[in-house]
Design a protein around this motif. Structure first.
Motif, PDB file in Angstrom:
ATOM      1  N   GLY A   4       0.791  -1.227   0.000  1.00 27.58           N
ATOM      2  CA  GLY A   4       0.000   0.000   0.000  1.00 27.58           C
ATOM      3  C   GLY A   4       0.820   1.273   0.000  1.00 27.58           C
ATOM      4  O   GLY A   4       0.258   2.367  -0.145  1.00 27.58           O
ATOM      5  N   GLN A   5       2.120   1.180   0.144  1.00 30.39           N
ATOM      6  CA  GLN A   5       2.968   2.373   0.176  1.00 30.39           C
ATOM      7  C   GLN A   5       3.123   2.943  -1.235  1.00 30.39           C
ATOM      8  O   GLN A   5       3.269   2.209  -2.203  1.00 30.39           O
ATOM      9  N   PHE A   6       3.065   4.273  -1.344  1.00 34.89           N
ATOM     10  CA  PHE A   6       3.295   4.927  -2.622  1.00 34.89           C
ATOM     11  C   PHE A   6       4.782   5.240  -2.718  1.00 34.89           C
ATOM     12  O   PHE A   6       5.360   5.867  -1.829  1.00 34.89           O
ATOM     13  N   VAL A   7       5.407   4.806  -3.813  1.00 32.87           N
ATOM     14  CA  VAL A   7       6.848   4.953  -3.955  1.00 32.87           C
ATOM     15  C   VAL A   7       7.164   5.799  -5.170  1.00 32.87           C
ATOM     16  O   VAL A   7       6.375   5.897  -6.120  1.00 32.87           O
ATOM     17  N   GLN A   8       8.353   6.399  -5.130  1.00 35.28           N
ATOM     18  CA  GLN A   8       8.839   7.231  -6.221  1.00 35.28           C
ATOM     19  C   GLN A   8      10.065   6.575  -6.855  1.00 35.28           C
ATOM     20  O   GLN A   8      10.739   5.756  -6.221  1.00 35.28           O
ATOM     21  N   PRO A   9      10.385   6.914  -8.092  1.00 33.97           N
ATOM     22  CA  PRO A   9      11.591   6.361  -8.720  1.00 33.97           C
ATOM     23  C   PRO A   9      12.847   6.686  -7.909  1.00 33.97           C
ATOM     24  O   PRO A   9      13.015   7.817  -7.433  1.00 33.97           O
ATOM     25  N   GLY A  10      13.704   5.689  -7.713  1.00 32.85           N
ATOM     26  CA  GLY A  10      14.937   5.870  -6.960  1.00 32.85           C
ATOM     27  C   GLY A  10      14.799   5.650  -5.470  1.00 32.85           C
ATOM     28  O   GLY A  10      15.808   5.684  -4.748  1.00 32.85           O
ATOM     29  N   GLU A  11      13.578   5.429  -4.989  1.00 34.75           N
ATOM     30  CA  GLU A  11      13.389   5.210  -3.552  1.00 34.75           C
ATOM     31  C   GLU A  11      13.824   3.793  -3.174  1.00 34.75           C
ATOM     32  O   GLU A  11      13.472   2.818  -3.827  1.00 34.75           O
ATOM     33  N   LYS A  12      14.603   3.667  -2.095  1.00 32.56           N
ATOM     34  CA  LYS A  12      15.116   2.373  -1.658  1.00 32.56           C
ATOM     35  C   LYS A  12      14.003   1.576  -0.969  1.00 32.56           C
ATOM     36  O   LYS A  12      13.419   2.027   0.016  1.00 32.56           O
ATOM     37  N   LEU A  13      13.715   0.385  -1.511  1.00 36.32           N
ATOM     38  CA  LEU A  13      12.646  -0.448  -0.963  1.00 36.32           C
ATOM     39  C   LEU A  13      13.165  -1.600  -0.112  1.00 36.32           C
ATOM     40  O   LEU A  13      12.492  -2.031   0.826  1.00 36.32           O
ATOM     41  N   ALA A  14      14.332  -2.132  -0.449  1.00 35.88           N
ATOM     42  CA  ALA A  14      14.906  -3.251   0.304  1.00 35.88           C
ATOM     43  C   ALA A  14      16.372  -3.375  -0.058  1.00 35.88           C
ATOM     44  O   ALA A  14      16.831  -2.844  -1.083  1.00 35.88           O
ATOM     45  N   ARG A  15      17.109  -4.072   0.805  1.00 45.36           N
ATOM     46  CA  ARG A  15      18.524  -4.381   0.547  1.00 45.36           C
ATOM     47  C   ARG A  15      18.649  -5.888   0.378  1.00 45.36           C
ATOM     48  O   ARG A  15      18.225  -6.653   1.264  1.00 45.36           O
ATOM     49  N   LEU A  16      19.217  -6.322  -0.761  1.00 45.75           N
ATOM     50  CA  LEU A  16      19.298  -7.739  -1.099  1.00 45.75           C
ATOM     51  C   LEU A  16      20.752  -8.145  -1.317  1.00 45.75           C
ATOM     52  O   LEU A  16      21.582  -7.323  -1.714  1.00 45.75           O
TER      53      LEU A  16
END
Length: 405
Positions: free
Chosen positions: A200-212
């Protein structure tokens, strides 16, 4: 009365004189005491009977386990997250190209449809323009004279129609590309180090979502002192064509994990191209394949774990292994011959370690080396041997030693 008084005075004097005379006689005529010659006993020393051995010299170092590949999961389009992989949490595993996060795609589906419509329109215009160009050429053949102009042949209009079709096709490809970026996948099988987004989170280009990070290979950065490079074959320059992974040094890793000592096997794959100015050491990179595999009871090699490393080095023959107490600061040892006399011998040291010293010259098989018991050694001094030490030496076999510690 006068006589009695004189006796009282003279009698003590006479007794004192007799005592002095008796003491003088005892001092002068006392019997002579027999003299004993003090015999000094030779010092008791511990010795070691040395025999040549075959020794592999490992280089001890340490480092921290790191993944070979580690990335941030970052979107290239904006939108609301409508799907999150169940394993997308710290420590979760995922497969290669598995869908991890999905972003609402409807806006991008609409863009694809609009681009398709523009292509259809551009195709219609191009077909119409091609028909008009054919008609213009036929009319000129019938009515025209001389050389026709490009405008009369509708060449600019035809080129424009073709260009608009190409632009519409490019818009469609771009729309489809953005639509495909609504699905975020990892190009490798790996594990989640950190999660920074949610459903449900609104994200923008370049936003860090997770570290893999990938779980196929783990790497360890190992510092190596410059004087230790003589004992191992490290790839210091550009690898030669004939140099393969099989020719690179292997190593063993150990660490305390879950209350026991765990071990892993790996290999040095490269060295960094510079010497660290802060500590004067060269860093080598070791790799361990499938660090999370648990077949045959193998313990997983966790990222961030501090490990001890033993890089397998060269094997040397005819090496004498001595304790540190057997050699002085001048690189000399004291030998005991068959007559139990001391002799000083200069030796050639291959390597000095915490618990042992490796000698490659100056000794021969069967030499008895003094290890302790000498305070002030002198050439030719007689010594006594520790019987328990001699018995232990006699039972000690000639071994192949693989542990330099």
């Amino acid at each position: 009365m006068g006589t009695v008084k004189q006796l009282r005075i003279l009698l003590p004097i006479a007794v004192l004189l007799l005592g002095i005379a008796a003491a003088w006689r005892l001092l002068v005529y006392q019997p002579a005491m027999p003299t004993q010659t003090r015999v000094s006993e030779p010092p008791l020393v511990s010795t070691l009977t040395v025999m040549p051995e075959t020794v592999r010299l490992d280089v001890q170092t340490q480092g921290v386990v790191r993944p070979r590949t580690e990335i941030d999961l970052v979107p290239e389009v904006s939108g609301k997250i409508i799907f999150v992989h169940p394993e997308l949490n710290a420590g979760g595993f995922f497969a290669k190209n598995e869908l991890l996060i999905a972003i609402e795609p409807r806006d991008y589906d609409y863009a694809v449809t609009e681009a398709q419509a523009r292509i259809a329109e551009a195709q219609r215009l191009l077909i119409a323009e091609q028909a008009q160009a054919v008609q213009a050429r036929n009319e000129w053949k019938t009515l025209g004279e001389g050389q026709p102009t490009p405008l009369a042949m509708r060449e600019p209009q035809l080129a424009e129609a073709r260009t608009k079709l190409q632009a519409a096709e490019a818009d469609l490809a771009k729309a489809r590309l953005k639509r495909s970026r609504c699905e975020l996948r990892a190009p490798f099988a790996g594990r989640v180090k950190e999660k920074l987004s949610g459903l449900g989170q609104f994200v923008q280009p370049g936003e860090k979502l997770a570290r893999l990070y990938a779980t196929d290979i783990a790497e360890i950065r190992l510092p190596i002192a410059m004087d230790e490079l003589a004992f191992i074959d490290l790839p210091l320059g550009k690898p030669k064509r004939e140099q393969t992974a099989a020719t690179l040094p292997t190593l063993s890793l150990t660490a305390q994990l879950a209350g026991r000592t765990a071990t892993w096997e790996g290999r040095i794959v490269r060295t960094e191209g510079f010497v660290d100015e802060a500590n004067g050491q060269l860093y080598a990179i070791a790799q361990v394949s499938e660090p999370y595999a648990q077949y045959a009871g193998q313990t997983p090699l966790l990222v961030g774990l501090f490990v001890q490393a033993a890089i397998h080095g060269h094997t040397y023959q005819n090496v004498f292994v001595l304790p540190p107490t057997a050699i002085n600061s001048d690189q000399e040892v004291w030998l005991v011959d068959a007559q139990q006399q001391l002799h000083k011998q200069k030796v050639a040291i291959l390597r000095q370690e915490t618990q042992r010293i490796l000698v490659v010259g100056g000794l021969k098989a069967g030499d008895q080396i003094v290890t302790s018991g000498l305070q002030v050694p002198i050439m030719g001094m007689h010594v006594r041997l520790d019987g328990a030490t001699e018995k232990m030496q006699a039972a000690s076999p000639n071994t192949v030693n693989h542990d330099p510690s």
